[in-house]
Design a protein around this motif. Structure first.
Motif, PDB file in Angstrom:
ATOM      1  N   ALA A  40       0.832  -1.208   0.000  1.00  0.00           N
ATOM      2  CA  ALA A  40       0.000   0.000   0.000  1.00  0.00           C
ATOM      3  C   ALA A  40       0.866   1.258   0.000  1.00  0.00           C
ATOM      4  N   GLU A  41       1.850   1.312   0.877  1.00  0.00           N
ATOM      5  CA  GLU A  41       2.720   2.489   0.959  1.00  0.00           C
ATOM      6  C   GLU A  41       3.633   2.585  -0.264  1.00  0.00           C
ATOM      7  N   THR A  42       4.146   1.441  -0.723  1.00  0.00           N
ATOM      8  CA  THR A  42       4.996   1.441  -1.910  1.00  0.00           C
ATOM      9  C   THR A  42       4.221   1.937  -3.124  1.00  0.00           C
ATOM     10  N   ASP A  43       3.025   1.420  -3.337  1.00  0.00           N
ATOM     11  CA  ASP A  43       2.208   1.857  -4.476  1.00  0.00           C
ATOM     12  C   ASP A  43       1.889   3.343  -4.396  1.00  0.00           C
ATOM     13  N   ARG A  44       1.606   3.830  -3.190  1.00  0.00           N
ATOM     14  CA  ARG A  44       1.316   5.255  -3.015  1.00  0.00           C
ATOM     15  C   ARG A  44       2.522   6.100  -3.401  1.00  0.00           C
ATOM     16  N   ARG A  45       3.688   5.700  -2.932  1.00  0.00           N
ATOM     17  CA  ARG A  45       4.907   6.459  -3.236  1.00  0.00           C
ATOM     18  C   ARG A  45       5.289   6.380  -4.716  1.00  0.00           C
ATOM     19  N   ALA A  47       3.195   5.970  -7.222  1.00  0.00           N
ATOM     20  CA  ALA A  47       2.229   6.804  -7.952  1.00  0.00           C
ATOM     21  C   ALA A  47       2.526   8.285  -7.775  1.00  0.00           C
ATOM     22  N   GLN A  48       3.036   8.647  -6.624  1.00  0.00           N
ATOM     23  CA  GLN A  48       3.339  10.045  -6.316  1.00  0.00           C
ATOM     24  C   GLN A  48       4.637  10.496  -6.991  1.00  0.00           C
ATOM     25  N   GLY A  91       3.039  -1.580  -9.512  1.00  0.00           N
ATOM     26  CA  GLY A  91       2.699  -0.336  -8.830  1.00  0.00           C
ATOM     27  C   GLY A  91       2.452   0.842  -9.749  1.00  0.00           C
TER      28      GLY A  91
END
Length: 121
Positions: A40-45, A47-48, A91
């Protein structure tokens, strides 16, 4: 280090390239030598970070390492570089990933073709 050298080589030959440190985007638990990704955190980062960088340059990132939420470097263990490619590809919604490996001879991901080629020997 090798991914940074590749970034510099790309630039030397006229490609716009940017180095992305995996520890900034691949977040894991703290089990060193066999860390598990926090998807979850890896995908968020990812994407950002990646889309903005990829608009203007080739993004080069090494594999095998990540970091905890506290920024402590971790490693994914055996096969970690290939695993990193898969994590990042998923991701960012990549259509494909390619993993190139230095091996003696030739490998194939198509066992029926391999069987046919070896049967004719």
């Amino acid at each position: 280090m090798s991914s940074y050298i590749v970034t510099l080589a790309f630039r030397h030959f006229g490609l716009k390239a940017v180095h992305l440190d995996a520890r900034d985007v691949l977040i894991t638990d703290n089990r060193h030598t066999q860390a598990a990704p926090n998807f979850a955190e890896t995908d968020r980062r990812l994407a950002q970070t990646v889309p903005a960088l990829a608009r203007d340059a080739v993004v080069v990132m090494g594999g095998f390492i990540g970091a905890t939420l506290d920024g402590v470097t971790t490693t994914l263990g055996r096969g970690g570089s290939d695993y990193t490619a898969s994590i990042v590809g998923a991701g960012i919604g990549a259509e494909e990933i390619q993993i190139w490996t230095d091996v003696d001879g030739m490998l194939t991901a198509d066992p029926p073709s391999w069987r046919a080629a070896t049967a004719s020997r």
